[in-house]
Design an enzyme around this catalytic site. Structure first.
Site, PDB file in Angstrom:
ATOM      1  N   CYS A   3      11.012   6.928  -2.613  1.00  0.00           N
ATOM      2  CA  CYS A   3      11.376   5.910  -1.633  1.00  0.00           C
ATOM      3  C   CYS A   3      10.525   6.034  -0.393  1.00  0.00           C
ATOM      4  O   CYS A   3       9.711   6.937  -0.268  1.00  0.00           O
ATOM      5  CB  CYS A   3      12.833   6.107  -1.243  1.00  0.00           C
ATOM      6  SG  CYS A   3      13.894   6.257  -2.669  1.00  0.00           S
ATOM      7  N   ARG A  28       6.374   1.960  -1.886  1.00  0.00           N
ATOM      8  CA  ARG A  28       6.909   3.220  -2.408  1.00  0.00           C
ATOM      9  C   ARG A  28       8.159   3.007  -3.259  1.00  0.00           C
ATOM     10  O   ARG A  28       8.552   3.899  -4.007  1.00  0.00           O
ATOM     11  CB  ARG A  28       7.246   4.177  -1.266  1.00  0.00           C
ATOM     12  CG  ARG A  28       6.077   4.461  -0.316  1.00  0.00           C
ATOM     13  CD  ARG A  28       6.519   5.406   0.780  1.00  0.00           C
ATOM     14  NE  ARG A  28       6.857   6.679   0.198  1.00  0.00           N
ATOM     15  CZ  ARG A  28       5.961   7.654   0.003  1.00  0.00           C
ATOM     16  NH1 ARG A  28       4.707   7.480   0.346  1.00  0.00           N
ATOM     17  NH2 ARG A  28       6.323   8.783  -0.569  1.00  0.00           N
ATOM     18  N   TRP A  75      13.552   3.404  -4.636  1.00  0.00           N
ATOM     19  CA  TRP A  75      13.183   3.326  -6.047  1.00  0.00           C
ATOM     20  C   TRP A  75      14.205   4.202  -6.756  1.00  0.00           C
ATOM     21  O   TRP A  75      14.151   5.424  -6.695  1.00  0.00           O
ATOM     22  CB  TRP A  75      11.773   3.887  -6.277  1.00  0.00           C
ATOM     23  CG  TRP A  75      11.247   3.608  -7.639  1.00  0.00           C
ATOM     24  CD1 TRP A  75      10.464   2.555  -8.035  1.00  0.00           C
ATOM     25  CD2 TRP A  75      11.430   4.400  -8.835  1.00  0.00           C
ATOM     26  NE1 TRP A  75      10.176   2.646  -9.376  1.00  0.00           N
ATOM     27  CE2 TRP A  75      10.753   3.769  -9.896  1.00  0.00           C
ATOM     28  CE3 TRP A  75      12.121   5.587  -9.116  1.00  0.00           C
ATOM     29  CZ2 TRP A  75      10.730   4.272 -11.203  1.00  0.00           C
ATOM     30  CZ3 TRP A  75      12.119   6.097 -10.412  1.00  0.00           C
ATOM     31  CH2 TRP A  75      11.416   5.431 -11.429  1.00  0.00           C
ATOM     32  N   ASN A 101      14.284  10.535   0.503  1.00  0.00           N
ATOM     33  CA  ASN A 101      13.271  10.315  -0.536  1.00  0.00           C
ATOM     34  C   ASN A 101      13.206  11.612  -1.340  1.00  0.00           C
ATOM     35  O   ASN A 101      12.913  12.665  -0.794  1.00  0.00           O
ATOM     36  CB  ASN A 101      11.903  10.036   0.091  1.00  0.00           C
ATOM     37  CG  ASN A 101      10.807  10.075  -0.985  1.00  0.00           C
ATOM     38  OD1 ASN A 101      11.069   9.799  -2.148  1.00  0.00           O
ATOM     39  ND2 ASN A 101       9.607  10.464  -0.585  1.00  0.00           N
ATOM     40  N   GLY A 102      13.516  11.544  -2.628  1.00  0.00           N
ATOM     41  CA  GLY A 102      13.454  12.760  -3.441  1.00  0.00           C
ATOM     42  C   GLY A 102      14.595  12.843  -4.437  1.00  0.00           C
ATOM     43  O   GLY A 102      15.373  11.890  -4.583  1.00  0.00           O
ATOM     44  N   GLU A 482      -7.115   1.917 -19.792  1.00  0.00           N
ATOM     45  CA  GLU A 482      -6.833   1.418 -18.444  1.00  0.00           C
ATOM     46  C   GLU A 482      -6.509  -0.079 -18.451  1.00  0.00           C
ATOM     47  O   GLU A 482      -5.585  -0.535 -17.780  1.00  0.00           O
ATOM     48  CB  GLU A 482      -8.023   1.706 -17.517  1.00  0.00           C
ATOM     49  CG  GLU A 482      -7.881   1.232 -16.096  1.00  0.00           C
ATOM     50  CD  GLU A 482      -6.679   1.782 -15.339  1.00  0.00           C
ATOM     51  OE1 GLU A 482      -6.355   1.238 -14.281  1.00  0.00           O
ATOM     52  OE2 GLU A 482      -6.037   2.730 -15.836  1.00  0.00           O
ATOM     53  N   LYS A 486      -3.021  -1.686 -17.066  1.00  0.00           N
ATOM     54  CA  LYS A 486      -2.936  -2.725 -16.032  1.00  0.00           C
ATOM     55  C   LYS A 486      -2.074  -3.889 -16.509  1.00  0.00           C
ATOM     56  O   LYS A 486      -1.206  -4.382 -15.806  1.00  0.00           O
ATOM     57  CB  LYS A 486      -4.342  -3.233 -15.648  1.00  0.00           C
ATOM     58  CG  LYS A 486      -5.159  -2.231 -14.854  1.00  0.00           C
ATOM     59  CD  LYS A 486      -4.693  -2.004 -13.453  1.00  0.00           C
ATOM     60  CE  LYS A 486      -3.759  -0.845 -13.303  1.00  0.00           C
ATOM     61  NZ  LYS A 486      -4.195   0.500 -13.238  1.00  0.00           N
ATOM     62  N   GLU A 489       1.626  -2.846 -16.703  1.00  0.00           N
ATOM     63  CA  GLU A 489       2.257  -2.603 -15.401  1.00  0.00           C
ATOM     64  C   GLU A 489       2.711  -3.881 -14.706  1.00  0.00           C
ATOM     65  O   GLU A 489       3.782  -3.933 -14.119  1.00  0.00           O
ATOM     66  CB  GLU A 489       1.263  -1.917 -14.465  1.00  0.00           C
ATOM     67  CG  GLU A 489       1.062  -0.447 -14.697  1.00  0.00           C
ATOM     68  CD  GLU A 489       0.198   0.130 -13.588  1.00  0.00           C
ATOM     69  OE1 GLU A 489       0.767   0.594 -12.597  1.00  0.00           O
ATOM     70  OE2 GLU A 489      -1.040   0.071 -13.706  1.00  0.00           O
ATOM     71  N   HIS A 505      -6.959   4.050 -38.957  1.00  0.00           N
ATOM     72  CA  HIS A 505      -5.982   5.117 -39.247  1.00  0.00           C
ATOM     73  C   HIS A 505      -4.562   4.676 -38.914  1.00  0.00           C
ATOM     74  O   HIS A 505      -3.676   5.513 -38.768  1.00  0.00           O
ATOM     75  CB  HIS A 505      -6.372   6.389 -38.481  1.00  0.00           C
ATOM     76  CG  HIS A 505      -7.787   6.801 -38.753  1.00  0.00           C
ATOM     77  ND1 HIS A 505      -8.197   7.361 -39.950  1.00  0.00           N
ATOM     78  CD2 HIS A 505      -8.903   6.669 -37.990  1.00  0.00           C
ATOM     79  CE1 HIS A 505      -9.507   7.586 -39.901  1.00  0.00           C
ATOM     80  NE2 HIS A 505      -9.956   7.170 -38.733  1.00  0.00           N
ATOM     81  N   LYS A 604       4.296   2.990  -6.054  1.00  0.00           N
ATOM     82  CA  LYS A 604       2.892   3.361  -5.899  1.00  0.00           C
ATOM     83  C   LYS A 604       2.656   4.857  -6.020  1.00  0.00           C
ATOM     84  O   LYS A 604       1.642   5.316  -6.557  1.00  0.00           O
ATOM     85  CB  LYS A 604       2.394   2.874  -4.538  1.00  0.00           C
ATOM     86  CG  LYS A 604       0.938   3.147  -4.256  1.00  0.00           C
ATOM     87  CD  LYS A 604       0.062   2.379  -5.203  1.00  0.00           C
ATOM     88  CE  LYS A 604      -1.410   2.663  -5.070  1.00  0.00           C
ATOM     89  NZ  LYS A 604      -2.205   2.076  -6.129  1.00  0.00           N
TER      90      LYS A 604
HETATM   91  C1  AGP Z   1      -1.640   2.954 -11.866  1.00  0.00           C
HETATM   92  O1  AGP Z   1      -1.850   1.619 -11.664  1.00  0.00           O
HETATM   93  C2  AGP Z   1      -0.279   3.411 -11.560  1.00  0.00           C
HETATM   94  N1  AGP Z   1       0.104   3.087 -10.262  1.00  0.00           N
HETATM   95  C3  AGP Z   1      -0.012   4.870 -11.918  1.00  0.00           C
HETATM   96  O2  AGP Z   1      -0.280   5.050 -13.274  1.00  0.00           O
HETATM   97  C4  AGP Z   1      -0.835   5.880 -11.119  1.00  0.00           C
HETATM   98  O3  AGP Z   1      -2.160   5.864 -11.522  1.00  0.00           O
HETATM   99  C5  AGP Z   1      -0.257   7.278 -11.362  1.00  0.00           C
HETATM  100  O4  AGP Z   1       1.069   7.283 -10.897  1.00  0.00           O
HETATM  101  C6  AGP Z   1      -1.070   8.344 -10.642  1.00  0.00           C
HETATM  102  O5  AGP Z   1      -1.039   8.132  -9.282  1.00  0.00           O
HETATM  103  P1  AGP Z   1      -2.005   8.971  -8.318  1.00  0.00           P
HETATM  104  O6  AGP Z   1      -3.415   8.631  -8.669  1.00  0.00           O
HETATM  105  O7  AGP Z   1      -1.613   8.501  -6.941  1.00  0.00           O
HETATM  106  O8  AGP Z   1      -1.689  10.423  -8.520  1.00  0.00           O
END
Ligand code: AGP
Length: 609
Positions: A3, A28, A75, A101-102, A482, A486, A489, A505, A604
């Site tokens: 959070c 966050r 979150w 937060n935690g 990747e 994307k 996500e 396979h 994030k």
């Molecule tokens: C990627 O788009 C995501 N936000 C997530 O997979 C991110 O890459 C992952 O949480 C790692 O974050 P960081 O690079 O801040 O450690």
């Protein structure tokens, strides 16, 4: 919980200071939010499940005033996003308000003890135990009460509390979760990161781990859990408000995709000088130490792990050092065999990812050197590493990482060339050839960004797709992973990335006339192999959407759609090939009307395990 927390005491309009900070902390976590102020000896609380915009509406309808307050954007981990689980949480007498937060891992046993003493719990959160534990010791004063209970907690947390009994101070504590604070002559504030207070302060204090902080108007005292004072020097905030503003872009993600030419230019300017690579003093490793490295273990999560995968290929290709790439959440528990000449690299945009921090500490516990590639300076990973390589992507707000990914790969490329030169595997001629190719990247990225409308047209054909496959080989195996991440996500479409050689396979069974398959096949040593894989897709009526090198008629002829990227050497191709995939995901998600910057269930920075 991952959070954003914030606190302010001072002469300004507290609820707008808190709301303004929460807007900048919303990346966050954004499934519920709230704030609490003290006015006339009473707690004024406003909180709602849902996006921050709903809290702003509530405060407009029913304003709350005061000289001191705390705020939260959530979150959820324990207790779904509904009113009673939304922070701020209060004690039984509604005199103390808390934001956290935690995760409190031992909350169940603490809750049993507190309920046995008659405490009434209003939420299903793990955090609420904190405010009741403080209530237990409140007769000794708020600060003493916090000091008396922190050691009972296990997990990771940063929290802030206010009490109507002491309406002039905010008390906060931090253990393995980020927290900064700042103050000036008549005000003080704290937040999960600098963006929370950036409009008020241009200097902040990084609160060390295991600290208790007391904020009053114009003062901030920091002590360890034994109450020993800690003197922390303020540091200038590098980030400017405009850096964390969308500007004319409709989303941070799109702004950050279009910032990639400038990001690449900045890295090239900083890291290339007179046909050689410079890594900067913060690497804190001598050339002799670098020469001694016999093995590198890269550990990271999500997109950063994908960058690590490309890093492995680059470091092995140019520096001939055995390199492994581990997902941090696995690395931290697998008791890896790590001998003395192994260097562990952590890669992290935020620098606060809990699993990557734990992986870093695991390596340090085995007396290994840890070099981290990190974007947020002064973050936990930045501070706990032996050396750092700045990613230099600038603030990345969009939850789906884009510019940080290409910046991570470019830094790993330059790092591997530096190591290769140092260890005699890369000649001066070869180095300057690579550096001149690298200097073309900003312009090449511009060319690809100009294809945005074409990529949007492609997206119009697939935004209702149920599944997607992404295929790549060699340096672009990671690009396939990747691209799929994307799309997952931000569009919530089930997408999977595969090493194309793996298709036969098993995954090839998924292909039919409804399956869009992104095939990444720029010029490379595996071009023909990848071309055959595309043929296999066509043979099963799959729909190939190919990323090809400019003018590659052959692959275009067998593809339903193709995006041509500028001709480049294969080591640069994972940087260029991923950009059409970032835009494809972006347009598919916006065509579905989804909140691209705040995708559901994500945050994030993943600050919990
Ligand atoms: C990627 O788009 C995501 N936000 C997530 O997979 C991110 O890459 C992952 O949480 C790692 O974050 P960081 O690079 O801040 O450690």
């Amino acid at each position: 919980m991952m959070c954003g927390i914030i606190g302010y005491v001072g002469p300004r309009d507290v609820s707008s200071v808190l709301l303004g900070g929460l807007w900048r902390l919303e990346y966050r976590g954004y499934d519920s939010s709230g704030l609490a102020l003290i006015s006339n000896g009473e707690l004024g609380i406003r909180k709602v499940p849902g996006k921050l915009s709903e809290l702003a509406e509530l405060i407009k309808r029913s304003p709350v005033t005061g000289q001191i307050g705390i705020g939260h954007t959530r979150w959820a981990t324990h207790g779904c996003p509904q009113e009673n689980n939304t922070h701020p949480l209060v004690d039984c007498n509604e005199e103390i308000a808390l934001v956290v937060n935690g995760i409190i891992e031992n909350y169940l046993s603490l809750k049993d003890e507190l309920e046995a003493k008659g405490h009434i719990f209003r939420s299903l959160t793990d955090s609420e135990v904190i405010v009741h534990l403080i209530e237990e010791g409140i007769n000794k004063g708020l600060s003493e009460a916090v000091k008396g209970m922190v050691k009972k907690l296990t997990g990771n947390y940063a929290f802030a509390v206010i009490s109507t009994k002491e309406p002039d101070k905010i008390i906060a504590a931090r253990h393995d979760a980020p927290l900064i604070c700042s103050f000036s002559k008549d005000e003080a504030a704290l937040a999960s990161d600098v963006s929370g207070v950036i409009t008020i302060f241009d200097e902040v204090l990084d609160i060390p781990n295991d600290s208790i902080v007391t904020l009053t108007k114009g003062s901030c005292s920091i002590r360890d859990f034994e109450a020993t004072e800690r003197k922390i020097l303020p540091r200038k905030v590098a980030v400017k408000v405009k850096d964390i503003d969308k500007g004319d872009f409709s989303h941070f993600m799109l702004k950050e995709i279009f910032e990639q030419p400038e990001v690449a230019s900045n890295i090239i300017k900083e890291r290339i000088q007179d046909d050689s690579v410079r890594l900067g003093s913060e690497i804190n490793l001598t050339d002799d130490e670098l020469k001694k490295i016999s093995r590198i273990v890269i550990q990271a999560c999500g997109t950063s792990w994908h960058a690590g995968l490309v890093g492995k290929y680059l470091v092995e290709r140019f520096a001939r050092i055995h390199t492994e790439v581990d997902i941090s959440s696995e690395f931290r528990y697998r008791d890896a065999v790590l001998d003395g000449d192994t260097m562990v690299m952590a890669i992290s945009q935020s620098g606060e990812t809990a699993d990557t921090i734990a992986g870093l500490r695991e390596a340090k516990a085995k007396f290994l050197k840890v070099l981290s590639l990190v974007n947020v300076a002064h973050s936990s990973i930045y501070r706990e590493s032996d050396g750092t390589l700045a990613i230099m992507a600038g603030p990345e707000i969009g939850v789906a990482s884009t510019k940080a990914y290409t910046a991570e790969i470019l830094n790993l490329y330059l790092f591997s060339l530096y190591l290769g030169r140092l260890r005699g595997f890369v000649s001066n001629e070869e180095l300057s050839k690579h550096l001149s190719e690298i200097k073309k990247i900003p312009e090449q990225v511009e060319i690809i960004l100009n294809l945005d409308n074409w990529i949007k047209d492609i997206a119009k054909n697939f935004y209702n797709a149920r599944d997607f496959l992404f295929l790549g080989r060699g340096f672009n195996y990671a690009t396939a992973l990747e691209g799929a991440l994307k799309l997952k996500e931000i569009s919530y479409i089930h997408a999977t990335g595969y090493a194309a050689g793996e298709m036969k396979h098993g995954p090839i069974a998924l292909i039919d006339e409804k399956m869009p398959i992104v095939c990444i096949n720029p010029k490379s040593i595996v071009y023909e192999k990848m071309f055959s894989n595309i043929q296999e897709v066509v043979a099963r009526k799959g729909i190939p959407i190919s990323i090809v090198t400019d003018g590659d008629e052959k692959t275009m002829a067998v593809s339903k759609y193709a995006v041509q990227i500028p001709d480049c050497i294969e080591h640069i191709s994972p940087i260029l090939s991923v950009i059409p995939l970032q835009l494809l995901a972006y347009h598919i998600a916006t065509l579905k009307g989804l909140d691209v910057d705040r995708p559901r269930n994500l945050a994030k920075s993943v600050t919990v395990e």
